[in-house]
Motif scaffolding. Sequence first.
Motif, PDB file in Angstrom:
ATOM      1  N   TRP A  15       0.840  -1.094  -0.027  1.00 55.04           N
ATOM      2  CA  TRP A  15      -0.056  -0.002   0.051  1.00 55.04           C
ATOM      3  C   TRP A  15       0.925   1.281  -0.061  1.00 55.04           C
ATOM      4  O   TRP A  15       0.433   2.228  -0.640  1.00 55.04           O
ATOM      5  CB  TRP A  15      -0.882  -0.091   1.250  1.00 55.04           C
ATOM      6  CG  TRP A  15      -2.147   0.681   1.087  1.00 55.04           C
ATOM      7  CD1 TRP A  15      -2.537   1.967   1.834  1.00 55.04           C
ATOM      8  CD2 TRP A  15      -3.095   0.475   0.067  1.00 55.04           C
ATOM      9  NE1 TRP A  15      -3.804   1.991   1.509  1.00 55.04           N
ATOM     10  CE2 TRP A  15      -4.110   1.367   0.382  1.00 55.04           C
ATOM     11  CE3 TRP A  15      -3.472  -0.460  -1.095  1.00 55.04           C
ATOM     12  CZ2 TRP A  15      -5.362   1.597  -0.327  1.00 55.04           C
ATOM     13  CZ3 TRP A  15      -4.593  -0.273  -1.817  1.00 55.04           C
ATOM     14  CH2 TRP A  15      -5.468   0.769  -1.504  1.00 55.04           C
ATOM     15  N   ASN A  18       2.344   1.726  -3.405  1.00 53.25           N
ATOM     16  CA  ASN A  18       1.474   2.069  -4.325  1.00 53.25           C
ATOM     17  C   ASN A  18       0.988   3.714  -4.119  1.00 53.25           C
ATOM     18  O   ASN A  18       1.008   4.375  -4.778  1.00 53.25           O
ATOM     19  CB  ASN A  18      -0.035   1.574  -4.204  1.00 53.25           C
ATOM     20  CG  ASN A  18       0.156   0.252  -5.214  1.00 53.25           C
ATOM     21  OD1 ASN A  18       1.069   0.279  -6.286  1.00 53.25           O
ATOM     22  ND2 ASN A  18      -1.013  -0.678  -5.149  1.00 53.25           N
ATOM     23  N   VAL A  36       0.940  -0.089 -10.618  1.00 53.50           N
ATOM     24  CA  VAL A  36       0.317   0.184  -9.555  1.00 53.50           C
ATOM     25  C   VAL A  36      -0.785  -1.019  -9.420  1.00 53.50           C
ATOM     26  O   VAL A  36      -0.814  -1.675  -8.208  1.00 53.50           O
ATOM     27  CB  VAL A  36      -0.489   1.711  -9.505  1.00 53.50           C
ATOM     28  CG1 VAL A  36      -1.504   1.524  -8.311  1.00 53.50           C
ATOM     29  CG2 VAL A  36       0.698   2.471  -9.388  1.00 53.50           C
ATOM     30  N   PRO A  37      -1.606  -1.382 -10.223  1.00 48.90           N
ATOM     31  CA  PRO A  37      -2.524  -2.460 -10.058  1.00 48.90           C
ATOM     32  C   PRO A  37      -1.976  -3.821  -9.988  1.00 48.90           C
ATOM     33  O   PRO A  37      -2.414  -4.802  -9.414  1.00 48.90           O
ATOM     34  CB  PRO A  37      -3.545  -2.303 -11.475  1.00 48.90           C
ATOM     35  CG  PRO A  37      -2.855  -1.416 -12.321  1.00 48.90           C
ATOM     36  CD  PRO A  37      -1.992  -0.588 -11.614  1.00 48.90           C
ATOM     37  N   PHE A  40      -0.788  -4.057  -6.505  1.00 43.82           N
ATOM     38  CA  PHE A  40      -1.982  -4.332  -5.652  1.00 43.82           C
ATOM     39  C   PHE A  40      -2.389  -5.782  -5.914  1.00 43.82           C
ATOM     40  O   PHE A  40      -2.530  -6.488  -4.799  1.00 43.82           O
ATOM     41  CB  PHE A  40      -2.995  -3.461  -6.047  1.00 43.82           C
ATOM     42  CG  PHE A  40      -4.316  -3.903  -5.439  1.00 43.82           C
ATOM     43  CD1 PHE A  40      -4.383  -3.181  -4.141  1.00 43.82           C
ATOM     44  CD2 PHE A  40      -5.508  -4.113  -5.974  1.00 43.82           C
ATOM     45  CE1 PHE A  40      -5.438  -3.443  -3.429  1.00 43.82           C
ATOM     46  CE2 PHE A  40      -6.665  -4.657  -5.225  1.00 43.82           C
ATOM     47  CZ  PHE A  40      -6.756  -4.045  -3.807  1.00 43.82           C
TER      48      PHE A  40
ATOM     49  N   VAL B 139      -4.823   6.577  -4.942  1.00 41.78           N
ATOM     50  CA  VAL B 139      -4.215   5.141  -4.806  1.00 41.78           C
ATOM     51  C   VAL B 139      -5.130   4.175  -4.920  1.00 41.78           C
ATOM     52  O   VAL B 139      -4.980   3.143  -5.849  1.00 41.78           O
ATOM     53  CB  VAL B 139      -3.493   4.857  -3.532  1.00 41.78           C
ATOM     54  CG1 VAL B 139      -2.710   3.674  -3.343  1.00 41.78           C
ATOM     55  CG2 VAL B 139      -2.828   6.194  -2.871  1.00 41.78           C
ATOM     56  N   SER B 143      -5.120   1.422  -8.184  1.00 40.29           N
ATOM     57  CA  SER B 143      -4.919  -0.056  -8.011  1.00 40.29           C
ATOM     58  C   SER B 143      -6.227  -0.821  -7.900  1.00 40.29           C
ATOM     59  O   SER B 143      -6.030  -2.047  -8.183  1.00 40.29           O
ATOM     60  CB  SER B 143      -4.282  -0.216  -6.429  1.00 40.29           C
ATOM     61  OG  SER B 143      -4.874   0.701  -5.602  1.00 40.29           O
TER      62      SER B 143
END
Lengths: 281, 309
Positions: A15, A18, A36-37, A40, B139, B143
């Motif tokens: 977290w 990100n 970023v994804p 995650f 964020v 994400s």
Amino acid sequence: MLMVGLAALIWCGGWWLNARLANGPQAETRLVQLLVPVIFGVTLLLVWQFLVKGLQVPLVILPAPSDIAVAFAGNLSKLWEDFLQTFVKGAVSGYVIGCSAAFLMAIVMDRSDFLRRGLLPVGNFVAALPIVGTAPILVMWFGFDWHSKAAVVVVMVFFPVLVNTVAGLRETSAMQRDLMQTYAASYWQSFFKLRLPAALPFVFNGLKISTTLALVGAIVAEFFGSPTVGMGFRISTSVGKLSLDMVWAEIVVAALAGSMFYGSVAMVEKSLTFWHPSQRR
Amino acid sequence: MKTLVAVLTVLAVIIALWYAACLPMNIKGVLTEAERAGVTVVPAGAKERRDMGVIGLVLDNSFAIPATWAQKRPRLPAPHQVAVELWKTTGAMVLKGKTMSKRSLFFHGWVTLSATLLGFAIGTGLGILLAVGIVHSRVMDMSVMPWAIVSQTIPIIALAPMIIVVLYSIGVQGILPKAIISAYLSFFPVVVGMVKGLRSPDSMQLDLLRTYSANLNQGFWKLRLPASMPYLFTSLKIGIAASLVGAIVGELPTGAVAGLGARLLGGSYYGQTVQIWSALFAAAILAACLVALLGVIERVVLKRMGMGA
């Protein structure tokens, strides 16, 4: 306990990373937007893995990602057969038949004002209904093999494509149609050169909605009876045997197939409707 | 008016086609029964008839046509048979004072509807919360949003049997497992629609609020939330239909106890086609009522907000 702590640590770490990336100066670059994804997703998988192993969750409740990967790798040939049976034979053939039938029907409806007035409300109504419910009937009519699954898929994809195509074919403005008339274009000329291209974004919207519906239809229809192969069959029997790692492996296949199917339709859309504002960069 | 005539014509044609389709679908079963009862049938013997075209059979045995609309277990029940069954399991039960008996569709419909509504409420609530989070946190947007979109291309319903069994094994039974499946199915349409809606105010409007020196909270309640309402209702309509499908599919693996899905499965086990069709129509009527109800609420709300057409 150590593993649980590790999971919490990974969660916070992912977290934090990100947050740094998303609020940093590079946030608008393509790489970060892809990264970023992915971070995650990986974080989620690791947390899942460590929590399940750390808390010793039994396999019959939630298998760890590593167990699922082992089951996936160990049953490749079985999964491939299920994929062929449910996706290629059931879902795709039904999808092609259903979408082309809906498309032709939409053209007929577009030519006749009366038909459009009468069929469009009915089509809109049917598109909102729980059509999966026809599965037991169609399984009874077409037998247990893939034909019945394809039939369920045909019924499921028909109405979304129909409604969207009819809406799309009416998309052109009176000015554009008048221009075609001043060129003395015949019906089919103006159809292929004006109305069909203008309708494509709508048609593809229907086609994209239908990809998911096709897989859902093919899988659910197998819950009502199937040969001893197929994704829905494997899921329901594996659940009965409590071998949940196999169920999850099958869900991974379904997820991959679903997103691939959607992705390929979206790619065709991109190359055919490159002129549309939503595709421009 | 013109539309009404057209719709009625289309419906009449559909019903006529349905009656016509009953002939070829049911003729073989009818002839076998008739032969057993001692009626002469052309050609005699079920074996001879098996490979014959159904249209030819209908033409040769025109005396059997009324019987194709009145079979007990037809392959395709005629519309009036379905309507009679629907009335018998709903209206007639009410008149007899057994509204909630086990054979009544009100009972099964309520079982499905309660799971649908509970799941819809959970899914919508969580979906709106996540959408608010996504809109306010960069964020989360970067994400979570891609995964929310990808997850819509996945046949989530494949998870249904597993969720039921797993929850059963840890002692959760009854309405909740079905509601979870419903919630899951209505969750993502609401997230995606709501994010779109909360982002729909354009920069001009956002700038105006900034000149009023409105804080984040005020901006949310006075601009973003009201602006998202049309989007919210569109996705709610999709969500409730998906919820109903989820509740019906969630009833399948539990082994046909109660609910519309159970009626479908039970009917397909015992070859009770009329029961399947009536359960199907009950589900369709239920879905139509739910969507129509949301449509009415939408119209009233949007009108009071000054956005109604």
